[in-house]
Design an enzyme around this catalytic site. Structure first.
Site, PDB file in Angstrom:
ATOM      1  N   LYS A 122      15.796   0.493  11.652  1.00 25.43           N
ATOM      2  CA  LYS A 122      17.251   0.657  11.894  1.00 25.43           C
ATOM      3  C   LYS A 122      18.005   0.806  10.584  1.00 25.43           C
ATOM      4  O   LYS A 122      19.221   0.954  10.578  1.00 25.43           O
ATOM      5  CB  LYS A 122      17.806  -0.580  12.622  1.00 25.43           C
ATOM      6  CG  LYS A 122      17.212  -0.849  13.965  1.00 25.43           C
ATOM      7  CD  LYS A 122      17.878  -2.131  14.529  1.00 25.43           C
ATOM      8  CE  LYS A 122      17.215  -2.584  15.812  1.00 25.43           C
ATOM      9  NZ  LYS A 122      17.627  -3.953  16.172  1.00 25.43           N
ATOM     10  N   ARG A 124       3.279  -5.293   0.697  1.00 26.91           N
ATOM     11  CA  ARG A 124       2.748  -3.992   0.257  1.00 26.91           C
ATOM     12  C   ARG A 124       3.861  -2.972   0.462  1.00 26.91           C
ATOM     13  O   ARG A 124       4.475  -2.906   1.518  1.00 26.91           O
ATOM     14  CB  ARG A 124       1.524  -3.590   1.082  1.00 26.91           C
ATOM     15  CG  ARG A 124       1.110  -2.151   0.804  1.00 26.91           C
ATOM     16  CD  ARG A 124      -0.210  -1.788   1.421  1.00 26.91           C
ATOM     17  NE  ARG A 124      -1.302  -2.416   0.706  1.00 26.91           N
ATOM     18  CZ  ARG A 124      -2.594  -2.145   0.938  1.00 26.91           C
ATOM     19  NH1 ARG A 124      -2.923  -1.255   1.845  1.00 26.91           N
ATOM     20  NH2 ARG A 124      -3.533  -2.748   0.249  1.00 26.91           N
ATOM     21  N   HIS A 176      -2.534  -3.742  -7.724  1.00 23.27           N
ATOM     22  CA  HIS A 176      -3.036  -4.395  -6.517  1.00 23.27           C
ATOM     23  C   HIS A 176      -3.850  -5.605  -7.006  1.00 23.27           C
ATOM     24  O   HIS A 176      -5.079  -5.605  -6.972  1.00 23.27           O
ATOM     25  CB  HIS A 176      -3.906  -3.393  -5.750  1.00 23.27           C
ATOM     26  CG  HIS A 176      -4.298  -3.802  -4.363  1.00 23.27           C
ATOM     27  ND1 HIS A 176      -4.116  -5.076  -3.873  1.00 23.27           N
ATOM     28  CD2 HIS A 176      -4.873  -3.097  -3.356  1.00 23.27           C
ATOM     29  CE1 HIS A 176      -4.558  -5.115  -2.627  1.00 23.27           C
ATOM     30  NE2 HIS A 176      -5.022  -3.935  -2.291  1.00 23.27           N
ATOM     31  N   ARG A 233      -8.069  -3.900   5.390  1.00 23.44           N
ATOM     32  CA  ARG A 233      -8.704  -5.044   4.750  1.00 23.44           C
ATOM     33  C   ARG A 233      -7.720  -6.033   4.131  1.00 23.44           C
ATOM     34  O   ARG A 233      -7.878  -7.239   4.263  1.00 23.44           O
ATOM     35  CB  ARG A 233      -9.659  -4.594   3.638  1.00 23.44           C
ATOM     36  CG  ARG A 233     -11.044  -4.312   4.087  1.00 23.44           C
ATOM     37  CD  ARG A 233     -11.624  -3.250   3.208  1.00 23.44           C
ATOM     38  NE  ARG A 233     -10.842  -2.037   3.381  1.00 23.44           N
ATOM     39  CZ  ARG A 233     -11.084  -1.136   4.315  1.00 23.44           C
ATOM     40  NH1 ARG A 233     -12.111  -1.263   5.093  1.00 23.44           N
ATOM     41  NH2 ARG A 233     -10.307  -0.079   4.458  1.00 23.44           N
ATOM     42  N   THR A 234      -6.735  -5.504   3.422  1.00 22.59           N
ATOM     43  CA  THR A 234      -5.878  -6.432   2.684  1.00 22.59           C
ATOM     44  C   THR A 234      -5.121  -7.331   3.659  1.00 22.59           C
ATOM     45  O   THR A 234      -5.138  -8.557   3.533  1.00 22.59           O
ATOM     46  CB  THR A 234      -4.919  -5.662   1.760  1.00 22.59           C
ATOM     47  OG1 THR A 234      -5.691  -4.813   0.919  1.00 22.59           O
ATOM     48  CG2 THR A 234      -4.090  -6.602   0.901  1.00 22.59           C
TER      49      THR A 234
HETATM   50  C1  NCD Z   1      -6.704   0.217  -1.692  1.00 19.42           C
HETATM   51  C2  NCD Z   1      -5.198   0.335  -1.820  1.00 19.42           C
HETATM   52  O1  NCD Z   1      -4.461   0.128  -0.844  1.00 19.42           O
HETATM   53  O2  NCD Z   1      -4.778   0.597  -2.935  1.00 19.42           O
HETATM   54  N1  NCD Z   1      -7.097  -0.308  -0.448  1.00 19.42           N
HETATM   55  C3  NCD Z   1      -7.338  -1.653  -0.345  1.00 19.42           C
HETATM   56  O3  NCD Z   1      -6.420  -2.441  -0.401  1.00 19.42           O
HETATM   57  N2  NCD Z   1      -8.597  -2.077  -0.260  1.00 19.42           N
HETATM   58  C4  NCD Z   1      -7.466   1.429  -2.042  1.00 19.42           C
HETATM   59  C5  NCD Z   1      -7.164   2.719  -1.324  1.00 19.42           C
HETATM   60  O4  NCD Z   1      -6.301   2.777  -0.452  1.00 19.42           O
HETATM   61  O5  NCD Z   1      -7.827   3.692  -1.662  1.00 19.42           O
END
Ligand code: NCD
Length: 309
Positions: free
Chosen positions: A86, A107, A135, A57-58
């Site tokens: 590498k 991320r 997040h 999703r993100t």
């Molecule tokens: C979350 C995350 O990556 O922290 N996912 C997301 O971005 N919607 C929650 C999760 O992974 O449980």
């Protein structure tokens, strides 16, 4: 000039209530705009993404957000296929990406990674998940969803259930909720309670209770925010096995909830919400995921443009 122009988004702690409200306003504007108008906002601009951890999703909502406002996006979704494999450093990867793009999304598995990368990047950097720390764009989306679905945030009773120790979305959500007058009930197994080192300073600003029992609050809450037990963060698999499946929100549980309450989840869900809940009126997690496209489009629009749109 708008305050977000060229700004990094590392922690939701860095945003004031006014900042949050202006993102919701911009989100509503983007929702209401016609598509040709939206496509002008980021015409000719590029977003670069670097994902050192899995994401559906993100990453996809950032990409669809950028497409929505007429820009392009590209990046690394799988470190195996990049020079990181590498041995290239995070610093070099960020430096290179910032030369190719107008804004970056990162991320990474490590706490502090986004703050570090933002110092290196010549372009604004957005934290899309830094270890167990934060997040922020998820919390913006969560708060927007609450406001959109319930027409307010102040005065609500919010139950947050699941893995409160390792779930980074929880920390950003709690920091964001400090700006509102809400009652929060934190519900988790004893071993997954929130980390006091990350929350000691919000106690003055946010009223919350901690408990293991969901039953105690289920009939009374307005928002039930469910989270996944973060298997990948457990140092010991046996500890994970002990707590997985601690709370399962099924049809029977939701039946006890108020009719006008809502259930949110940042997703992915594993087994903490049964699929038979999906068709119940309280279930709003798919709507929440969709709002993520619009809140991110608003945020990108503000970061990439000097003037309000
Ligand atoms: C979350 C995350 O990556 O922290 N996912 C997301 O971005 N919607 C929650 C999760 O992974 O449980």
């Amino acid at each position: 000039m708008n305050e977000f122009f060229n700004k990094d988004i590392i922690s939701i702690r860095d945003l004031t209530k006014e900042n949050l409200e202006s993102i919701y306003d911009s989100t509503n504007k983007i929702i209401d705009m016609d598509s040709s108008e939206r496509r002008e906002i980021a015409r000719g601009k590029a977003l670069g993404y670097l994902f050192f951890e899995p994401s559906t999703r993100t990453r996809l909502s950032f990409q669809s957000a950028m497409a929505l406002i007429g820009g392009t996006s590209f990046g690394i979704a799988d470190v195996q296929s990049s020079s990181i494999q590498k041995g290239e450093s995070l610093a070099d990867t960020v430096k290179i990406m910032s030369g190719y793009t107008d804004a970056l999304v990162l991320r990474h598995t490590l706490d502090g990674s986004s703050r570090f990368a933002a110092e290196i990047s010549e372009k604004p950097l957005i934290n899309a998940g830094s270890g167990t720390e934060e997040h922020p764009t998820q919390a913006i989306q969560d708060l927007f969803t609450i406001k959109k679905e319930l027409k307010k945030i102040d005065g609500l009773k919010i139950g947050i259930v699941g893995d409160l120790k390792y779930g980074r979305t929880i920390y950003s959500l709690l920091y964001g909720l400090r700006n509102y007058d809400v009652n929060v009930h934190l519900i988790s197994p004893e071993s997954l309670k929130i980390r006091t080192d990350s929350t000691y300073d919000i106690k003055k600003e946010l009223s919350y209770t901690e408990s293991e029992s969901l039953d105690e609050y289920i009939e009374d809450i307005d928002v039930l925010y469910v989270t996944r037990v973060q298997k990948e963060r457990f140092p010991d698999e046996e500890e994970y096995v002990k707590v997985k499946g601690s709370y399962v929100i099924g049809h029977d549980v939701v039946k006890k909830m108020k009719e006008d309450s809502i259930i949110l989840h940042p997703l992915p869900r594993i087994d903490e919400i049964s699929t038979d809940v999906d068709s119940m009126q309280q279930a709003r997690y798919f709507q929440q995921a969709e709002y993520g496209k619009f809140t991110r489009a608003a945020l990108l629009s503000l970061i990439l443009n000097k003037d309000e749109f």
